[in-house]
Motif scaffolding. Structure first.
Motif, PDB file in Angstrom:
ATOM      1  N   ASN A 172     -33.254  13.070  -2.423  1.00  0.00           N
ATOM      2  CA  ASN A 172     -33.038  13.504  -3.801  1.00  0.00           C
ATOM      3  C   ASN A 172     -33.820  12.566  -4.720  1.00  0.00           C
ATOM      4  O   ASN A 172     -33.442  11.411  -4.909  1.00  0.00           O
ATOM      5  N   LYS A 173     -34.904  13.045  -5.276  1.00  0.00           N
ATOM      6  CA  LYS A 173     -35.815  12.199  -6.042  1.00  0.00           C
ATOM      7  C   LYS A 173     -35.141  11.542  -7.245  1.00  0.00           C
ATOM      8  O   LYS A 173     -35.603  10.510  -7.744  1.00  0.00           O
ATOM      9  N   ALA A 174     -34.038  12.113  -7.703  1.00  0.00           N
ATOM     10  CA  ALA A 174     -33.333  11.526  -8.842  1.00  0.00           C
ATOM     11  C   ALA A 174     -32.770  10.146  -8.494  1.00  0.00           C
ATOM     12  O   ALA A 174     -32.460   9.354  -9.392  1.00  0.00           O
ATOM     13  N   PHE A 175     -32.648   9.849  -7.199  1.00  0.00           N
ATOM     14  CA  PHE A 175     -32.077   8.572  -6.768  1.00  0.00           C
ATOM     15  C   PHE A 175     -33.133   7.618  -6.202  1.00  0.00           C
ATOM     16  O   PHE A 175     -32.784   6.583  -5.641  1.00  0.00           O
ATOM     17  N   THR A 176     -34.403   7.961  -6.364  1.00  0.00           N
ATOM     18  CA  THR A 176     -35.477   7.136  -5.800  1.00  0.00           C
ATOM     19  C   THR A 176     -35.388   5.683  -6.253  1.00  0.00           C
ATOM     20  O   THR A 176     -35.617   4.758  -5.467  1.00  0.00           O
ATOM     21  N   ASN A 177     -35.040   5.477  -7.504  1.00  0.00           N
ATOM     22  CA  ASN A 177     -34.962   4.115  -8.046  1.00  0.00           C
ATOM     23  C   ASN A 177     -33.523   3.642  -8.231  1.00  0.00           C
ATOM     24  O   ASN A 177     -33.257   2.742  -9.038  1.00  0.00           O
ATOM     25  N   SER A 178     -32.610   4.220  -7.476  1.00  0.00           N
ATOM     26  CA  SER A 178     -31.201   3.819  -7.553  1.00  0.00           C
ATOM     27  C   SER A 178     -31.038   2.350  -7.181  1.00  0.00           C
ATOM     28  O   SER A 178     -31.693   1.845  -6.259  1.00  0.00           O
ATOM     29  N   SER A 179     -30.151   1.665  -7.890  1.00  0.00           N
ATOM     30  CA  SER A 179     -29.882   0.254  -7.588  1.00  0.00           C
ATOM     31  C   SER A 179     -29.221   0.080  -6.229  1.00  0.00           C
ATOM     32  O   SER A 179     -29.142  -1.033  -5.706  1.00  0.00           O
ATOM     33  N   ASP A 249     -40.199   5.159  11.605  1.00  0.00           N
ATOM     34  CA  ASP A 249     -39.965   3.910  10.877  1.00  0.00           C
ATOM     35  C   ASP A 249     -39.394   4.153   9.485  1.00  0.00           C
ATOM     36  O   ASP A 249     -39.787   3.511   8.503  1.00  0.00           O
ATOM     37  N   THR A 250     -38.447   5.094   9.393  1.00  0.00           N
ATOM     38  CA  THR A 250     -37.809   5.394   8.118  1.00  0.00           C
ATOM     39  C   THR A 250     -36.299   5.541   8.296  1.00  0.00           C
ATOM     40  O   THR A 250     -35.803   5.775   9.396  1.00  0.00           O
ATOM     41  N   ASP A 251     -35.586   5.390   7.190  1.00  0.00           N
ATOM     42  CA  ASP A 251     -34.183   5.769   7.092  1.00  0.00           C
ATOM     43  C   ASP A 251     -34.121   6.926   6.102  1.00  0.00           C
ATOM     44  O   ASP A 251     -34.531   6.777   4.936  1.00  0.00           O
ATOM     45  N   ILE A 252     -33.638   8.079   6.535  1.00  0.00           N
ATOM     46  CA  ILE A 252     -33.578   9.261   5.677  1.00  0.00           C
ATOM     47  C   ILE A 252     -32.266   9.234   4.909  1.00  0.00           C
ATOM     48  O   ILE A 252     -31.184   9.214   5.502  1.00  0.00           O
ATOM     49  N   ILE A 253     -32.348   9.235   3.578  1.00  0.00           N
ATOM     50  CA  ILE A 253     -31.179   9.029   2.726  1.00  0.00           C
ATOM     51  C   ILE A 253     -30.910  10.254   1.861  1.00  0.00           C
ATOM     52  O   ILE A 253     -31.749  10.657   1.054  1.00  0.00           O
ATOM     53  N   GLU A 254     -29.745  10.836   2.049  1.00  0.00           N
ATOM     54  CA  GLU A 254     -29.265  11.938   1.203  1.00  0.00           C
ATOM     55  C   GLU A 254     -28.220  11.362   0.251  1.00  0.00           C
ATOM     56  O   GLU A 254     -27.214  10.793   0.687  1.00  0.00           O
ATOM     57  N   MET A 255     -28.437  11.489  -1.053  1.00  0.00           N
ATOM     58  CA  MET A 255     -27.530  10.914  -2.053  1.00  0.00           C
ATOM     59  C   MET A 255     -27.157  11.948  -3.109  1.00  0.00           C
ATOM     60  O   MET A 255     -27.983  12.786  -3.476  1.00  0.00           O
TER      61      MET A 255
END
Length: 290
Positions: A172-179, A249-255
């Motif tokens: 979810n690109k809205a969370f790309t820069n999430s803290s 070499d990634t962690d796939i993150i759904e937020m």
């Protein structure tokens, strides 16, 4: 308190004849897959105690998780009941905001000795830094686990645990820069000395962590549990599901952010947690990332 009741809680159906490494690896993994790392009591108007009987009832009988002073203390009781030789140690957690270790021991772990070899058992660090299996206490050795590569360093007296992970791939690109997203590939987790610690050593720490406005745990409501493919986390109002993808070499993150009406449902369905009191989620700026 009954060991068989604990085994039922974590889904351990095997038999154990001696305190060996294979059994410890199995029980350690089942614990982190079954019992969440969480501090929700602080945000439900409850009090986290170091009383082992209360901790046992909370986690084993009342469908809750706990933070390290509860989870790892309970695990030390399991080790004792199963006949393992262990030592409880205190750790200084690395604070990413201050870029330094916290000045006091705020994390509890167990060092287990099997056939003369020491291992670190830690069932309560949570999210992407949670080990699934005990770590060999060998300085400088890369120890690969599902979350990444863990490494213990030693300067002669102080041991330090660090982890090298993978690139976070936020869907979810809205969370790309999430803290909440930790973009560091290699991160320092905590340091410790080989000084045996009793439960009394953590009493003041436990009180500070759940009362001080400077504490991470008063600034964030946290719940996480490991899954067969990664982990789940509910931090404040944000629910995340992370899938480890070492092949790329990634962690796939759904937020996604959740509504108040969803909180109890998510806790029950995703973490098997049933709260008695109402949770007030919080996610202020603090040094805790996935």
């Amino acid at each position: 308190m009954d060991l068989q009741e604990y085994f039922k809680k974590i889904g351990f159906s095997g038999v154990y004849e001696k305190p060996d490494l294979a059994t410890l690896r199995t029980v350690h993994k089942l614990h982190v897959m079954s019992i969440p790392f969480e501090n929700l009591s602080i945000h439900c108007g409850e009090w986290n105690t170091m009383d082992l009987q209360i901790v046992y009832d909370k986690i084993v009988r009342n469908r809750r998780g706990g933070w390290c002073c509860e989870n790892n203390q309970l695990f030390s009781w399991v080790l004792r009941e199963m006949g393992y030789k262990y030592t409880t140690l205190g750790c200084k957690v690395f604070n990413t905001l201050k870029n330094d270790f916290n000045p006091f021991n705020s994390h509890l772990i167990n060092m287990v000795e099997i056939e003369g070899k020491p291992y670190i058992a830690d069932v309560s660090f949570g999210v992407s830094c949670q080990i699934w299996h005990p770590l060999e206490m060998i300085a400088g050795k890369d120890q690969e686990q599902p979350a990444g590569i863990f490494r213990l360093l030693n300067d002669g007296e102080t041991w330090t645990l660090e982890k090298t992970g993978r690139k976070p791939l936020v869907q979810n690109k809205a969370f790309t820069n999430s803290s909440l997203i930790d973009k560091r590939v290699t991160k320092t987790m905590y340091s410790f000395l080989l000084i045996p610690r009793g439960i009394d050593h953590f009493l003041n720490t436990s009180e500070y962590l759940q009362t001080s406005p400077e504490s991470l745990f008063t600034q964030k409501s946290i719940c996480s549990i490991q899954t067969s493919t990664g982990f789940r986390a509910l931090i404040g109002w944000t629910y995340s599901e992370v899938t480890f993808n070492p092949e790329e070499d990634t962690d796939i993150i759904e937020m996604r952010d959740v509504a108040e009406s969803e909180i109890d449902i998510i806790l029950k369905e995703k973490f098997n947690i049933f709260l008695v009191n109402k949770l007030t989620p919080i996610n202020n700026k603090a040094a805790y990332k996935m």
